[in-house]
Design a protein around this motif. Sequence first.
Motif, PDB file in Angstrom:
ATOM      1  N   PHE A  75       0.860  -1.194   0.000  1.00 48.27           N
ATOM      2  CA  PHE A  75       0.000   0.000   0.000  1.00 48.27           C
ATOM      3  C   PHE A  75       0.891   1.237   0.000  1.00 48.27           C
ATOM      4  O   PHE A  75       2.104   1.134   0.158  1.00 48.27           O
ATOM      5  CB  PHE A  75      -0.957   0.008   1.203  1.00 48.27           C
ATOM      6  CG  PHE A  75      -0.295  -0.225   2.533  1.00 48.27           C
ATOM      7  CD1 PHE A  75       0.400   0.784   3.182  1.00 48.27           C
ATOM      8  CD2 PHE A  75      -0.358  -1.460   3.143  1.00 48.27           C
ATOM      9  CE1 PHE A  75       1.019   0.573   4.404  1.00 48.27           C
ATOM     10  CE2 PHE A  75       0.248  -1.695   4.365  1.00 48.27           C
ATOM     11  CZ  PHE A  75       0.941  -0.674   4.996  1.00 48.27           C
ATOM     12  N   ALA A  76       0.286   2.399  -0.175  1.00 47.13           N
ATOM     13  CA  ALA A  76       1.040   3.656  -0.188  1.00 47.13           C
ATOM     14  C   ALA A  76       1.526   3.992   1.212  1.00 47.13           C
ATOM     15  O   ALA A  76       0.837   3.748   2.196  1.00 47.13           O
ATOM     16  CB  ALA A  76       0.167   4.783  -0.727  1.00 47.13           C
ATOM     17  N   GLY A  77       2.733   4.529   1.296  1.00 47.73           N
ATOM     18  CA  GLY A  77       3.289   4.904   2.591  1.00 47.73           C
ATOM     19  C   GLY A  77       4.747   5.299   2.445  1.00 47.73           C
ATOM     20  O   GLY A  77       5.198   5.672   1.364  1.00 47.73           O
ATOM     21  N   VAL A 126       6.791  -0.768   5.380  1.00 50.54           N
ATOM     22  CA  VAL A 126       6.052   0.346   4.774  1.00 50.54           C
ATOM     23  C   VAL A 126       5.094   0.842   5.841  1.00 50.54           C
ATOM     24  O   VAL A 126       4.345   0.057   6.428  1.00 50.54           O
ATOM     25  CB  VAL A 126       5.289  -0.097   3.510  1.00 50.54           C
ATOM     26  CG1 VAL A 126       4.420   1.041   2.986  1.00 50.54           C
ATOM     27  CG2 VAL A 126       6.262  -0.545   2.430  1.00 50.54           C
ATOM     28  N   GLU A 127       5.147   2.141   6.098  1.00 50.54           N
ATOM     29  CA  GLU A 127       4.349   2.732   7.163  1.00 50.54           C
ATOM     30  C   GLU A 127       3.438   3.816   6.598  1.00 50.54           C
ATOM     31  O   GLU A 127       3.870   4.649   5.807  1.00 50.54           O
ATOM     32  CB  GLU A 127       5.290   3.335   8.204  1.00 50.54           C
ATOM     33  CG  GLU A 127       4.593   3.890   9.405  1.00 50.54           C
ATOM     34  CD  GLU A 127       5.576   4.429  10.435  1.00 50.54           C
ATOM     35  OE1 GLU A 127       5.128   5.192  11.289  1.00 50.54           O
ATOM     36  OE2 GLU A 127       6.778   4.105  10.361  1.00 50.54           O
ATOM     37  N   ALA A 128       2.177   3.772   7.008  1.00 51.86           N
ATOM     38  CA  ALA A 128       1.198   4.781   6.603  1.00 51.86           C
ATOM     39  C   ALA A 128       0.268   5.046   7.780  1.00 51.86           C
ATOM     40  O   ALA A 128      -0.292   4.112   8.345  1.00 51.86           O
ATOM     41  CB  ALA A 128       0.392   4.307   5.406  1.00 51.86           C
ATOM     42  N   VAL A 129       0.128   6.290   8.148  1.00 50.65           N
ATOM     43  CA  VAL A 129      -0.691   6.731   9.274  1.00 50.65           C
ATOM     44  C   VAL A 129      -0.278   5.905  10.504  1.00 50.65           C
ATOM     45  O   VAL A 129       0.818   6.065  10.981  1.00 50.65           O
ATOM     46  CB  VAL A 129      -2.199   6.641   8.949  1.00 50.65           C
ATOM     47  CG1 VAL A 129      -3.031   7.295  10.037  1.00 50.65           C
ATOM     48  CG2 VAL A 129      -2.504   7.289   7.608  1.00 50.65           C
ATOM     49  N   LYS A 130      -1.117   5.013  11.001  1.00 52.87           N
ATOM     50  CA  LYS A 130      -0.747   4.201  12.166  1.00 52.87           C
ATOM     51  C   LYS A 130      -0.605   2.731  11.800  1.00 52.87           C
ATOM     52  O   LYS A 130      -0.662   1.856  12.650  1.00 52.87           O
ATOM     53  CB  LYS A 130      -1.791   4.362  13.266  1.00 52.87           C
ATOM     54  CG  LYS A 130      -1.821   5.743  13.857  1.00 52.87           C
ATOM     55  CD  LYS A 130      -2.799   5.823  14.993  1.00 52.87           C
ATOM     56  CE  LYS A 130      -2.784   7.216  15.584  1.00 52.87           C
ATOM     57  NZ  LYS A 130      -3.683   7.332  16.715  1.00 52.87           N
ATOM     58  N   LEU A 131      -0.401   2.468  10.516  1.00 57.49           N
ATOM     59  CA  LEU A 131      -0.291   1.102  10.031  1.00 57.49           C
ATOM     60  C   LEU A 131       1.130   0.862   9.534  1.00 57.49           C
ATOM     61  O   LEU A 131       1.668   1.643   8.752  1.00 57.49           O
ATOM     62  CB  LEU A 131      -1.279   0.884   8.883  1.00 57.49           C
ATOM     63  CG  LEU A 131      -1.306  -0.478   8.227  1.00 57.49           C
ATOM     64  CD1 LEU A 131      -1.769  -1.533   9.236  1.00 57.49           C
ATOM     65  CD2 LEU A 131      -2.254  -0.474   7.048  1.00 57.49           C
ATOM     66  N   GLU A 132       1.751  -0.213  10.024  1.00 55.77           N
ATOM     67  CA  GLU A 132       3.102  -0.565   9.588  1.00 55.77           C
ATOM     68  C   GLU A 132       3.096  -2.015   9.129  1.00 55.77           C
ATOM     69  O   GLU A 132       2.645  -2.893   9.853  1.00 55.77           O
ATOM     70  CB  GLU A 132       4.083  -0.384  10.738  1.00 55.77           C
ATOM     71  CG  GLU A 132       5.523  -0.561  10.330  1.00 55.77           C
ATOM     72  CD  GLU A 132       6.477  -0.213  11.452  1.00 55.77           C
ATOM     73  OE1 GLU A 132       7.286  -1.087  11.807  1.00 55.77           O
ATOM     74  OE2 GLU A 132       6.416   0.914  11.965  1.00 55.77           O
ATOM     75  N   ALA A 133       3.577  -2.249   7.908  1.00 55.48           N
ATOM     76  CA  ALA A 133       3.595  -3.608   7.352  1.00 55.48           C
ATOM     77  C   ALA A 133       5.031  -4.036   7.092  1.00 55.48           C
ATOM     78  O   ALA A 133       5.752  -3.362   6.346  1.00 55.48           O
ATOM     79  CB  ALA A 133       2.810  -3.654   6.052  1.00 55.48           C
ATOM     80  N   PRO A 134       5.457  -5.150   7.704  1.00 54.26           N
ATOM     81  CA  PRO A 134       6.785  -5.666   7.380  1.00 54.26           C
ATOM     82  C   PRO A 134       6.769  -6.310   5.993  1.00 54.26           C
ATOM     83  O   PRO A 134       5.785  -6.941   5.613  1.00 54.26           O
ATOM     84  CB  PRO A 134       7.036  -6.703   8.472  1.00 54.26           C
ATOM     85  CG  PRO A 134       5.676  -7.146   8.895  1.00 54.26           C
ATOM     86  CD  PRO A 134       4.767  -5.961   8.696  1.00 54.26           C
ATOM     87  N   ILE A 135       7.826  -6.133   5.253  1.00 51.54           N
ATOM     88  CA  ILE A 135       7.988  -6.769   3.946  1.00 51.54           C
ATOM     89  C   ILE A 135       8.959  -7.927   4.153  1.00 51.54           C
ATOM     90  O   ILE A 135      10.126  -7.706   4.482  1.00 51.54           O
ATOM     91  CB  ILE A 135       8.543  -5.769   2.901  1.00 51.54           C
ATOM     92  CG1 ILE A 135       7.722  -4.474   2.878  1.00 51.54           C
ATOM     93  CG2 ILE A 135       8.617  -6.414   1.538  1.00 51.54           C
ATOM     94  CD1 ILE A 135       6.261  -4.653   2.574  1.00 51.54           C
ATOM     95  N   LEU A 136       8.467  -9.147   4.005  1.00 56.84           N
ATOM     96  CA  LEU A 136       9.257 -10.339   4.293  1.00 56.84           C
ATOM     97  C   LEU A 136       9.750 -11.008   3.022  1.00 56.84           C
ATOM     98  O   LEU A 136       9.089 -10.956   1.988  1.00 56.84           O
ATOM     99  CB  LEU A 136       8.413 -11.338   5.097  1.00 56.84           C
ATOM    100  CG  LEU A 136       7.769 -10.803   6.375  1.00 56.84           C
ATOM    101  CD1 LEU A 136       6.915 -11.871   7.021  1.00 56.84           C
ATOM    102  CD2 LEU A 136       8.814 -10.286   7.338  1.00 56.84           C
ATOM    103  N   ALA A 137      10.900 -11.650   3.125  1.00 60.21           N
ATOM    104  CA  ALA A 137      11.460 -12.384   1.986  1.00 60.21           C
ATOM    105  C   ALA A 137      10.615 -13.626   1.729  1.00 60.21           C
ATOM    106  O   ALA A 137      10.430 -14.437   2.629  1.00 60.21           O
ATOM    107  CB  ALA A 137      12.897 -12.775   2.261  1.00 60.21           C
ATOM    108  N   PRO A 138      10.096 -13.791   0.515  1.00 62.70           N
ATOM    109  CA  PRO A 138       9.287 -14.972   0.195  1.00 62.70           C
ATOM    110  C   PRO A 138      10.127 -16.235   0.021  1.00 62.70           C
ATOM    111  O   PRO A 138       9.606 -17.344   0.040  1.00 62.70           O
ATOM    112  CB  PRO A 138       8.597 -14.591  -1.110  1.00 62.70           C
ATOM    113  CG  PRO A 138       9.502 -13.579  -1.725  1.00 62.70           C
ATOM    114  CD  PRO A 138      10.160 -12.850  -0.584  1.00 62.70           C
TER     115      PRO A 138
END
Length: 70
Positions: free
Chosen positions: A7-9, A30-42
Amino acid sequence: MKICAPFAGIVRYVVSEGDVVATGDTLATVEAVKLEAPILAPGPGIVASRGFADFSDVTGGDELLSLKEK
């Protein structure tokens, strides 16, 4: 293998080009507003390139980095 933003961030990298990663390792967040998503190695690989500088604005679907086989 291309790794894209969910997502955008703002992207913040944990790895550098040339780093060897294993399945499930955190590559970036990736962080947006109060949401943080880790990007993990597949899967295992080597970080071939990073698409942005740390703390850059990204849009959902932007290529954050690419992995190549070991």
